[in-house]
Design a protein around this motif. Structure first.
Motif, PDB file in Angstrom:
ATOM      1  N   PHE A 166       5.390  -2.135   3.827  1.00 18.96           N
ATOM      2  CA  PHE A 166       4.222  -2.144   2.931  1.00 18.96           C
ATOM      3  C   PHE A 166       3.118  -1.231   3.463  1.00 18.96           C
ATOM      4  O   PHE A 166       2.451  -0.534   2.687  1.00 18.96           O
ATOM      5  CB  PHE A 166       3.697  -3.569   2.739  1.00 18.96           C
ATOM      6  CG  PHE A 166       4.578  -4.437   1.884  1.00 18.96           C
ATOM      7  CD1 PHE A 166       5.365  -3.883   0.889  1.00 18.96           C
ATOM      8  CD2 PHE A 166       4.621  -5.814   2.058  1.00 18.96           C
ATOM      9  CE1 PHE A 166       6.177  -4.675   0.084  1.00 18.96           C
ATOM     10  CE2 PHE A 166       5.422  -6.615   1.264  1.00 18.96           C
ATOM     11  CZ  PHE A 166       6.207  -6.034   0.281  1.00 18.96           C
ATOM     12  N   LEU A 221       1.698   1.997   1.383  1.00 20.05           N
ATOM     13  CA  LEU A 221       0.281   2.146   1.044  1.00 20.05           C
ATOM     14  C   LEU A 221      -0.296   3.482   1.488  1.00 20.05           C
ATOM     15  O   LEU A 221      -1.273   3.957   0.917  1.00 20.05           O
ATOM     16  CB  LEU A 221      -0.532   1.006   1.676  1.00 20.05           C
ATOM     17  CG  LEU A 221      -0.396  -0.377   1.039  1.00 20.05           C
ATOM     18  CD1 LEU A 221      -0.991  -1.440   1.939  1.00 20.05           C
ATOM     19  CD2 LEU A 221      -1.063  -0.408  -0.329  1.00 20.05           C
ATOM     20  N   VAL A 254      -3.740  -6.188   4.046  1.00 16.73           N
ATOM     21  CA  VAL A 254      -3.201  -6.165   2.685  1.00 16.73           C
ATOM     22  C   VAL A 254      -1.674  -6.307   2.728  1.00 16.73           C
ATOM     23  O   VAL A 254      -1.075  -7.069   1.963  1.00 16.73           O
ATOM     24  CB  VAL A 254      -3.599  -4.867   1.941  1.00 16.73           C
ATOM     25  CG1 VAL A 254      -2.812  -4.721   0.640  1.00 16.73           C
ATOM     26  CG2 VAL A 254      -5.092  -4.845   1.661  1.00 16.73           C
ATOM     27  N   ALA A 255      -1.038  -5.558   3.656  1.00 17.10           N
ATOM     28  CA  ALA A 255       0.415  -5.619   3.802  1.00 17.10           C
ATOM     29  C   ALA A 255       0.866  -7.011   4.227  1.00 17.10           C
ATOM     30  O   ALA A 255       1.881  -7.529   3.734  1.00 17.10           O
ATOM     31  CB  ALA A 255       0.874  -4.573   4.822  1.00 17.10           C
ATOM     32  N   ALA A 286       7.479  -4.254  -3.594  1.00 15.28           N
ATOM     33  CA  ALA A 286       6.256  -3.454  -3.489  1.00 15.28           C
ATOM     34  C   ALA A 286       5.325  -3.657  -4.677  1.00 15.28           C
ATOM     35  O   ALA A 286       4.142  -3.302  -4.598  1.00 15.28           O
ATOM     36  CB  ALA A 286       6.625  -1.974  -3.358  1.00 15.28           C
ATOM     37  N   ARG A 291       4.098  -6.292  -5.566  1.00 15.28           N
ATOM     38  CA  ARG A 291       3.075  -7.255  -5.146  1.00 15.28           C
ATOM     39  C   ARG A 291       1.808  -6.527  -4.686  1.00 15.28           C
ATOM     40  O   ARG A 291       0.699  -7.022  -4.851  1.00 15.28           O
ATOM     41  CB  ARG A 291       3.628  -8.132  -4.010  1.00 15.28           C
ATOM     42  CG  ARG A 291       2.699  -9.226  -3.548  1.00 15.28           C
ATOM     43  CD  ARG A 291       2.568 -10.326  -4.585  1.00 15.28           C
ATOM     44  NE  ARG A 291       3.839 -11.043  -4.745  1.00 15.28           N
ATOM     45  CZ  ARG A 291       4.061 -11.937  -5.690  1.00 15.28           C
ATOM     46  NH1 ARG A 291       3.110 -12.185  -6.585  1.00 15.28           N
ATOM     47  NH2 ARG A 291       5.210 -12.549  -5.802  1.00 15.28           N
ATOM     48  N   LEU A 292       1.979  -5.327  -4.131  1.00 15.31           N
ATOM     49  CA  LEU A 292       0.821  -4.567  -3.653  1.00 15.31           C
ATOM     50  C   LEU A 292      -0.134  -4.233  -4.794  1.00 15.31           C
ATOM     51  O   LEU A 292      -1.343  -4.172  -4.606  1.00 15.31           O
ATOM     52  CB  LEU A 292       1.283  -3.277  -2.959  1.00 15.31           C
ATOM     53  CG  LEU A 292       2.082  -3.448  -1.659  1.00 15.31           C
ATOM     54  CD1 LEU A 292       2.635  -2.111  -1.205  1.00 15.31           C
ATOM     55  CD2 LEU A 292       1.203  -4.055  -0.570  1.00 15.31           C
ATOM     56  N   TYR A 293       0.410  -4.003  -5.984  1.00  8.97           N
ATOM     57  CA  TYR A 293      -0.442  -3.663  -7.136  1.00  8.97           C
ATOM     58  C   TYR A 293      -1.344  -4.845  -7.496  1.00  8.97           C
ATOM     59  O   TYR A 293      -2.544  -4.669  -7.750  1.00  8.97           O
ATOM     60  CB  TYR A 293       0.418  -3.279  -8.340  1.00  8.97           C
ATOM     61  CG  TYR A 293       1.068  -1.918  -8.214  1.00  8.97           C
ATOM     62  CD1 TYR A 293       0.458  -0.790  -8.731  1.00  8.97           C
ATOM     63  CD2 TYR A 293       2.288  -1.764  -7.569  1.00  8.97           C
ATOM     64  CE1 TYR A 293       1.045   0.468  -8.616  1.00  8.97           C
ATOM     65  CE2 TYR A 293       2.890  -0.529  -7.442  1.00  8.97           C
ATOM     66  CZ  TYR A 293       2.264   0.592  -7.973  1.00  8.97           C
ATOM     67  OH  TYR A 293       2.847   1.831  -7.849  1.00  8.97           O
ATOM     68  N   ALA A 306       0.672  -9.360   1.233  1.00  6.56           N
ATOM     69  CA  ALA A 306       1.782  -9.082   0.310  1.00  6.56           C
ATOM     70  C   ALA A 306       3.074  -9.714   0.810  1.00  6.56           C
ATOM     71  O   ALA A 306       3.828 -10.320   0.027  1.00  6.56           O
ATOM     72  CB  ALA A 306       1.968  -7.575   0.144  1.00  6.56           C
ATOM     73  N   MET A 364      -4.012  -5.288  -4.679  1.00  3.11           N
ATOM     74  CA  MET A 364      -5.030  -4.237  -4.680  1.00  3.11           C
ATOM     75  C   MET A 364      -5.986  -4.390  -5.867  1.00  3.11           C
ATOM     76  O   MET A 364      -7.191  -4.159  -5.744  1.00  3.11           O
ATOM     77  CB  MET A 364      -4.367  -2.851  -4.713  1.00  3.11           C
ATOM     78  CG  MET A 364      -3.660  -2.470  -3.423  1.00  3.11           C
ATOM     79  SD  MET A 364      -4.783  -2.231  -2.040  1.00  3.11           S
ATOM     80  CE  MET A 364      -5.550  -0.695  -2.487  1.00  3.11           C
ATOM     81  N   LYS A 403       6.227  -6.354   6.030  1.00  9.53           N
ATOM     82  CA  LYS A 403       4.869  -5.865   6.316  1.00  9.53           C
ATOM     83  C   LYS A 403       4.862  -4.394   6.719  1.00  9.53           C
ATOM     84  O   LYS A 403       4.040  -3.611   6.226  1.00  9.53           O
ATOM     85  CB  LYS A 403       4.242  -6.729   7.425  1.00  9.53           C
ATOM     86  CG  LYS A 403       2.835  -6.282   7.797  1.00  9.53           C
ATOM     87  CD  LYS A 403       2.264  -7.106   8.941  1.00  9.53           C
ATOM     88  CE  LYS A 403       0.923  -6.536   9.391  1.00  9.53           C
ATOM     89  NZ  LYS A 403       0.340  -7.299  10.526  1.00  9.53           N
TER      90      LYS A 403
END
Length: 460
Positions: free
Chosen positions: A357, A361, A393-394, A409, A411-413, A397, A416, A354
Motif C-alpha cells: 500500500f 500510494l 494510511v497504509a 488497493a 480500500r485506499l480510495y 487500509a 483517502m 501495508k
C-alpha cells in the motif's frame, strides 16, 4: 523501439511503472505478448497452427488484475475489450450472447483504425479545408459565357496547358491572412452535413442483429438521406469542422474495415472479468441453470470459431483471452473441463499488505498521493504528506481489509476520501495556503472510525 519488439523483461519494466508487485502475473502476460511477435515471424503454415496461450488470473478484488490487462493492451496498441462474464446468458435466455463480445471488439478496432487513418491524411485534409474556407471567404466570381465561347471551348482547352494561368492575388492575400491568424475573429456561415439516424426500432432476436443480414443504419440512411444545416462559426472553428469533414472523405472505409478485422484476428485481446461468477453452484433452479450454458457458449469462441459481424466474418483463433476472478467460493477446476483446457496458464495474484500500500500510494506514475496533490494545486492549495502519514494510511487500509471485506488497493480510495473530505470541501477558500498531512492528522481523522468496527464497515 516498437512495442512489438519489446522483450518480456522490457514489457514487465513498463508494467512496473503502473502496477506494484504481482511479478508472476506480469511475467505471464509479457510472455503471451512476446509469443504473438514470435508467431508472426515463423513460417505462415506453422503460424496458423500456433494458438495463443490464454491466461486465468486468480486473486481477490483490487490487486491489479484488470489494470495489468488494460496496460498490456495500451502497450501493444491492440484492440482491447473488457467484459463481465456475468452479463452473458446462455442462448435462449434474455440477455447478451457471448458472440457480442467479438462484435464489440471489431467495432472498437474499426474506430481505432479510422482514427489512425484520419491522422495520416491530416495534412491533405488541412489543405482541402483551407481551400474550402477560402471559397467561403472569397466566393469565385461568376463567369459570363457567350455563344462564341462555347463554340471555341475545344480551342481553349488545347491552349490551356501552354498558357500559364494568372494567380488570383486577392485569394493569395486572403490565404496569407488566414495562416497568420488575422481572420480568427471573423464569422463565416458553413453548410454542414447532418447525419440522420432514422426512427428508433427495437428488434427482438435470440442472437445479434448481424445474423439477420441487415444493416439497419445503412438501410435507413438510404431512405432518409443526409440533411444539410447551416452554422455560423468563427474562422478557426470553421477550419476545424472542414478538416474533420475532409479527413472523413479521404479515409478509405473498405481499407479501414479490412485492417480492423485483420488486427482483431491477429492481435485482439478480450479481458473476461468475473469468470468465477459463471461457475455453477449446486442449485438446480433459478439463474444458476444458465451458468454452465454460458461456459459451453464461450467454449467455441475461446477455442477458435468464426463470428458473423456487420464487417464480415471474423475468426477468433488467435485472439488472446485473459480471464480473471476471485474464485472465493469456487476454484478454476470447477469450470467445465473443455474450458479449463483453453486456459493453460494460471497465475495467482498476491493479496496486498501495508508495504504494498505504501508503494501504491507513492511509486506509480499515477500514484494516488500525486493525484490529490495535483487536484488541490488547481485550487492554489499546496498539499503535502509526510512519510509517517503515508505509512499510517497504509496501516489503516491493511487493518480495515483484515476486519471487513478485503477489497485490496480500492480500500485506499475510501480512506483517502474520508481523510481529505474537509480539505476538499474548504479548498476554494484556502487559496495560497499550505497543508501538511502528518501521522497525527491521519490518526485524529480515522481513529474513531477504525476502532468502531460497525462504523468502519459503513464509512471505510
Amino acid at each position: 523501439m516498437s512495442s512489438k519488439e519489446l522483450t518480456p523483461r522490457e514489457i514487465v519494466e513498463r508494467l512496473d511503472k503502473y502496477i506494484i508487485g504481482q511479478g508472476e502475473a506480469k511475467k505471464a502476460v509479457a510472455i503471451a505478448l512476446r509469443n504473438r511477435w514470435r508467431r508472426q515471424n515463423v513460417a505462415k503454415e506453422l503460424a496458423e497452427e500456433i494458438s495463443p496461450k490464454n491466461i486465468i488470473m486468480i486473486g481477490p478484488t483490487g490487486v491489479g488484475k484488470t489494470e495489468i490487462a488494460r496496460r498490456l493492451a495500451k502497450l501493444e496498441n491492440s484492440p482491447f475489450l473488457k467484459v463481465e462474464a456475468s452479463k452473458f446468458t446462455e442462448v435462449g435466455y434474455v440477455g447478451r450472447d457471448v458472440e457480442s463480445m467479438v462484435r464489440d471488439l471489431v467495432e472498437l478496432a474499426v474506430n481505432m483504425i479510422k482514427s489512425e487513418e484520419q491522422e495520416s491524411v491530416k495534412p491533405k485534409a488541412a489543405e482541402l479545408a483551407e481551400e474550402r474556407l477560402l471559397d467561403v471567404l472569397l466566393p469565385p466570381k461568376p463567369v459570363e459565357r457567350k455563344v462564341e465561347d462555347l463554340i471555341s471551348d475545344r480551342h481553349l482547352e488545347l491552349h490551356e496547358a501552354a498558357e500559364p494561368q494568372p494567380i488570383d492575388n486577392t485569394r493569395e492575400k486572403m490565404r496569407r491572412l488566414l495562416r497568420e491568424g488575422k481572420l480568427d475573429g471573423r464569422f463565416v456561415e458553413l453548410e454542414i452535413s447532418e447525419t440522420r439516424s432514422g426512427p428508433m426500432i427495437e428488434v427482438f432476436t435470440s442472437s445479434g442483429i448481424e445474423d439477420m443480414g441487415l444493416n439497419i443504419k445503412e438501410m435507413f440512411g438510404n431512405i432518409f438521406p443526409q440533411k444539410k444545416k447551416k452554422r455560423r462559426v468563427k474562422v478557426p472553428e470553421a477550419l476545424q469542422i472542414l478538416e474533420q469533414e475532409e479527413a472523413q472523405r479521404l479515409v478509405d472505409m473498405d481499407k479501414v474495415t479490412r485492417t480492423a478485422v485483420e488486427r482483431v484476428e491477429q492481435s485482439g485481446i478480450i479481458f473476461l472479468d468475473e469468470i468465477d461468477k459463471i461457475v455453477g453452484s449446486d442449485s438446480t433452479h433459478g439463474p444458476d441453470v444458465s451458468r454452465e450454458g454460458v461456459q459451453r457458449d464461450l467454449l467455441p469462441i475461446v477455442e477458435g470459431s468464426t463470428v458473423n459481424t456487420r464487417y464480415g466474418m471474423v475468426k477468433t483463433d488467435h485472439i488472446l483471452f485473459i480471464s480473471a476472478g476471485a474464485f472465493s467460493s469456487s476454484k478454476p477446476s470447477d469450470l467445465i473441463p473443455e474450458l479449463q483446457g483453453r486456459f493453460p496458464i494460471r497465475v495467482e495474484l498476491d493479496s496486498l499488505g501495508k508495504e504494498e500500500f505504501i508503494r501504491i500510494l507513492t511509486e506509480p506514475h499515477n500514484a494516488l498521493i500525486r493525484q490529490y496533490i495535483e487536484m488541490m494545486a488547481t485550487e492554489e492549495v499546496k498539499l503535502s504528506f509526510t512519510d509517517d502519514a503515508i505509512a499510517e494510511v497504509a496501516e489503516v487500509a491493511a487493518v480495515v481489509n483484515e476486519r471487513t471485506e478485503n477489497i485490496g488497493a480500492r480500500r485506499l480510495y475510501t480512506i483517502m476520501e474520508t481523510l481529505l473530505d474537509d480539505i476538499s470541501f474548504n479548498a476554494p477558500d484556502m487559496a495560497g495556503k499550505e497543508v501538511v498531512i502528518d501521522a497525527s492528522y491521519v490518526k485524529e481523522k480515522l481513529e474513531n472510525i477504525v476502532e468502531d468496527e460497525d462504523l468502519s464497515r459503513y464509512i471505510l
